[in-house]
Write an enzyme that holds these catalytic residues in place. Structure first.
Site: not given
Ligand SMILES: Nc1nc2c(c(=O)[nH]1)N[C@H]1C(S)=C(S)[C@@H](COP(=O)(O)OP(=O)(O)OC[C@H]3O[C@@H](n4cnc5c(=O)[nH]c(N)nc54)[C@H](O)[C@@H]3O)O[C@H]1N2
Ligand SMILES: Nc1nc2c(c(=O)[nH]1)N[C@H]1C(S)=C(S)[C@@H](COP(=O)(O)OP(=O)(O)OC[C@H]3O[C@@H](n4cnc5c(=O)[nH]c(N)nc54)[C@H](O)[C@@H]3O)O[C@H]1N2
Ligand code: SF4
Ligand SMILES: [Mo]
Length: 761
Positions: A93, A182-183, A349, A386-387
């Site tokens: 990415k 998320c956090m 997560m 995460g973010q």
């Molecule tokens: N089912 C499921 N749902 C989840 C999660 C999961 O594990 N499972 N994880 C949750 C977690 S941990 C997270 S962090 C959230 C993330 O969820 P979101 O924050 O809703 O996801 P993003 O796709 O990162 O959304 C960012 C948006 O901002 C826009 N964007 C990019 N750059 C900029 C900028 O500079 N300014 C503005 N104004 N917009 C911009 C992008 O086009 C995008 O639409 O999702 C949550 N939802």
């Molecule tokens: N490629 C990529 N990287 C990312 C992101 C992305 O969108 N894409 N998003 C970023 C963000 S905002 C976040 S929050 C992080 C998330 O990073 P991670 O938390 O590592 O990712 P997830 O896939 O949401 O979930 C992690 C694991 O939780 C496991 N899990 C589900 N249920 C349970 C349970 O009951 N117990 C335990 N122990 N585990 C369980 C799932 O099987 C999964 O493998 O990644 C960050 N990095």
């Molecule tokens: S900050 Fe995350 S998404 Fe960006 S290069 Fe490093 S590991 Fe990949």
């Molecule tokens: Mo997140």
């Protein structure tokens, strides 16, 4: 600054998606070079950049320092920065960031909904309308009918300004954002345990750890440079051992030394049972506990004996069946954790997105405290973030509905007074009522309690649980959305849509997972009429008659205001000037003055400037200088499998895609590599329902239904279904339950009881 970063060596992990990259047109040789530590940059054919700029990746919380190569005003190349904590490594990415500013279909002009349709408008029209409607709503229904819903992807300057505008100016604490999804359980855990948020350790701890306890995290896909660092530690130290606790056989689980496939939702039983073994088998560090730890049961201080008595309900034999892990194995893991020379826990997560997220976080910290696996190099409880700016931008600036900046809370009268004083507000200006957390906010938007909302840099239409319900809520409200694309699920519900500048089209600070702040320089002009989110906030403030409050208007002015604001707190980063951040690959706070090198390990003498001389370790977040271990009873999730819903759905991520896919699905190489989202199902469950690979299926829960294609995975545990949430065509959050943790209010994305049926092929 921490210097024990790894030396270049052979890559330790070959990526499973090599062939996909080859298919995506990058060529087999390039794909093979995409192999790991130090080699990822070879993915991008050498560009012909003639200038290079230090920056930070805008995607995940790893916070990789990068070099951006430019030619004739365009980005042509991205490389990992050798001086960064990531030592030149980035993931796919990051590599593809060069394509981000040029993605198809950028939003380039403000839009206003007229007669049900979004139509182009001028900035003046859009801003005047927002000012007028927000004022009307406040005057008619009170300030709490307004809300800001932000993001851990905004710059710190932007989130700080939004928080000040809404809490200090409009006087509502309805300021929340996606870090709640998320956090917030991690933050709640750290605050409960140490009195202060944010991880005590640093990435360099990975280079010293002997035992890695990876719990509910999949760093192979989500934090690849950190996983690669773990791999290098394994290659360098024969005793290094990786345990992965995940109900799913994730890519990380497959590569670990020991995978504990716990029954979904039960893993607090594992942590309590490990503690029980540690207590009974004499594995605790009694000296460490006597000096630094206090025990707490429901707010009452208790002694070690009470902790021991509480844990008797959690012997390995008592929990093994419910947990799905044998008693001997639990004992083995407890012994390994306690007796290794240095244990590092890494979690995300799978822990946070749970109705017991705070309890799980609390207990993960507790295991380190009772065994003294703390403060030494390689011994640390590390919630990976995460973010890219959830830590620095949202947690540190207190931009959640219960918080005020720099570790303060809205319910504490002293904290409110301090912030009022710093912001030049009259006493009593800041409301004493906590605002709505994310789920509660969208409910309030749905039932009319909140009537106007500004949503920035997040896509709740796809990322909120029970998504259908909340998409409707946004439509029912006066919803202003700032976006870079016109067709996100959230943009579709907007009353006013504002075109945003992204990442390198604006300047600002990101604060990542190891308390490291880094500066993103502005390298490009945004397209068309797009403007930075900071600019929008300033203009909205002016329209609301709050221009006097929001006086800092450039990123550097805001940063300096916030930097000085922090100076009397334990978050002190007064020493992190823009000049230093421009010159260095980031700095870790605390960093109280301009000569300070930053703090790698918090609460540790000689590293953390707040620790008293001779203390060794000092938990100064609390008056008694102690960290707190809580007695955390296991409470089953409200989502339980039943005859109607016999399976669990869990959701998460894949390497090449970012969240809701609005950016990464528009980058052809990334879209091609990940393909459309699918449901991963076990062989047993597929067979029982006559499902074959590639069939269309429907997965439904008490919250909704969604259709998509099935992938049958032999390694998937029966009874569990997995889907990632990057693909709007498989909008899995329609199905996901929205129960929240009672303390952190974080929704339980990881557990929904569902049924599944075949639709056809
Ligand atoms: N089912 C499921 N749902 C989840 C999660 C999961 O594990 N499972 N994880 C949750 C977690 S941990 C997270 S962090 C959230 C993330 O969820 P979101 O924050 O809703 O996801 P993003 O796709 O990162 O959304 C960012 C948006 O901002 C826009 N964007 C990019 N750059 C900029 C900028 O500079 N300014 C503005 N104004 N917009 C911009 C992008 O086009 C995008 O639409 O999702 C949550 N939802
Ligand atoms: N490629 C990529 N990287 C990312 C992101 C992305 O969108 N894409 N998003 C970023 C963000 S905002 C976040 S929050 C992080 C998330 O990073 P991670 O938390 O590592 O990712 P997830 O896939 O949401 O979930 C992690 C694991 O939780 C496991 N899990 C589900 N249920 C349970 C349970 O009951 N117990 C335990 N122990 N585990 C369980 C799932 O099987 C999964 O493998 O990644 C960050 N990095
Ligand atoms: S900050 Fe995350 S998404 Fe960006 S290069 Fe490093 S590991 Fe990949
Ligand atoms: Mo997140």
């Amino acid at each position: 600054m921490e210097s024990e970063t790894p030396q270049p060596a052979e890559p330790q992990d070959i990526h499973r998606r090599e062939f996909m990259w080859a298919m995506a047109g990058l060529g087999a040789a390039t794909a093979a070079a995409f192999a790991g530590w130090g080699a990822l940059e070879a993915l991008v054919p050498p560009g012909t950049a003639d200038e290079w700029h230090k920056s930070v990746c805008r995607f995940c919380g790893t916070g990789c320092t990068i070099r951006v190569g430019m030619r004739e005003g365009e980005i042509v190349d991205i490389r990992g920065h050798e001086d960064g904590h990531n030592k030149g490594v980035i993931c796919v990415k990051g590599s593809m960031l060069r394509a981000l500013p040029k993605i198809e279909g950028r939003l380039t002009t403000p839009m206003i909904r007229r007669n049900g349709k979004l139509e182009p408008a001028s900035w003046d029209e859009a801003l005047d309308l927002i000012g007028r409607r927000f004022k009307e709503i406040r005057d008619t229904h009170g300030p709490d009918a307004l809300a800001f819903y932000g993001s851990g992807q905004l710059f710190t300057e932007e989130t700080y300004t939004a928080n000040k505008l809404f809490k200090g100016g409009l006087r509502t604490n309805n300021v929340d954002g996606n870090p709640r999804l998320c956090m917030s359980s991690a933050a709640a855990g750290y605050v409960r345990v140490y009195g202060k948020d944010e991880p005590p350790g640093c990435y360099a701890d990975i280079d010293h750890a002997e035992l890695f306890f990876i719990f509910g995290a999949n760093p192979y896909e989500c934090h690849p440079p950190l996983w690669e660092r773990v791999q290098r530690r394994r290659a360098a130290n024969r005793n290094a051992f990786v345990i992965c606790v995940d109900p799913r056989r994730s890519e990380t689980a497959k590569r670990s030394d020991l995978h504990l496939p716990v029954i979904p939702g039960t893993d607090l039983l594992l942590l309590n049972a490990m503690a029980q073994v540690m207590v009974e088998d004499g594995l605790c560090d009694m000296k460490f506990m006597q000096r630094h730890v206090r025990f707490d049961r429901n707010g009452e201080t208790v002694d070690f004996e009470a902790f021991r008595a509480f844990l008797r309900d959690y012997t390995p034999e008592k929990v093994e069946q419910q947990l799905g892990i044998g008693a001997d194995l639990i004992r083995h893991v407890a012994h390994r954790f306690a007796t290794s020379r240095a244990s590092t826990s890494l979690w995300t997560m799978g822990v946070n997105q749970r109705t017991q997220g705070t309890a799980l976080n609390t207990m993960l910290n507790a295991l380190h405290l009772i065994t003294g696996q703390f403060g030494r190099k390689g011994a640390t409880p590390f919630s990976i973030t995460g973010q890219p700016n959830a830590c620095g931008g949202v947690r540190d600036t207190g931009s959640l509905s219960h918080l005020l900046p720099a570790g303060r809370t809205v319910t504490n009268p002293d904290h409110r007074r301090e912030v009022e004083h710093k912001w030049g507000l009259p006493e009593g200006a800041i409301s004493q009522t906590p605002g709505h957390d994310a789920v509660s906010l969208f409910r309030a938007m749905g039932d009319g309690r909140v009537k106007g909302a500004l949503i920035m840099c997040t896509n709740p239409g796809q990322s909120m649980p029970a998504a259908d319900r909340y998409a409707k809520a946004m439509q029912d409200c006066f919803t202003v959305v700032s976006e870079i694309v016109p067709d996100s699920e959230t943009a579709k519900a907007a009353s006013v849509l504002l075109p945003a500048a992204l990442w390198c089209e604006k300047e600002g600070v990101l604060g990542q997972g190891e308390r490291r702040y880094q500066l993103v320089p502005k390298l490009l002009d945004p397209p068309g009429e797009a403007r930075s989110d900071l600019w929008m906030l300033v203009e909205i403030a002016k329209r609301l008659g709050l221009g006097d409050l929001i006086k800092a208007r450039t990123p550097q002015e805001v940063w300096d205001e916030w930097r000085h604001f922090s100076a009397d707190s334990y978050y002190n980063f007064e020493g992190m000037t823009y000049d230093r951040l421009r010159a260095l690959p980031g700095l870790q706070w605390p960093c109280p003055d301009e000569d300070h090198p930053g703090t790698a390990r918090r609460f540790v003498e000689g590293e953390d400037p707040f620790v008293s001389k001779g203390a060794g370790i000092e938990f100064y977040g609390r008056k008694d200088k102690r960290a707190v271990v809580y007695l955390c009873p296991y409470v089953p999730s409200p989502e339980q499998r039943s005859e109607v819903y016999p399976l669990y759905l869990t959701t998460g991520r894949v390497l090449e895609q970012w969240h809701t896919g609005t950016m990464t699905m528009r980058i052809p190489e990334l879209r091609g590599a990940a393909g459309p989202a699918r449901f991963t199902v076990s062989e047993v469950d597929a067979k029982r329902r006559g499902i074959e690979a590639g069939d269309m299926i429907e997965v439904s829960s008490a919250f909704g239904a969604v259709q998509g294609r099935a992938v049958i995975d032999r390694e998937m545990r029966p009874g569990l279904v997995f889907a990632a949430f990057y693909d709007a065509r498989l909008l899995v959050n329609r199905v996901v339950a929205d129960h929240v943790d009672p303390v952190s209010k974080e929704p339980e994305f990881k557990l929904t009881a569902v049924q599944m049926r075949r639709l056809g092929n």
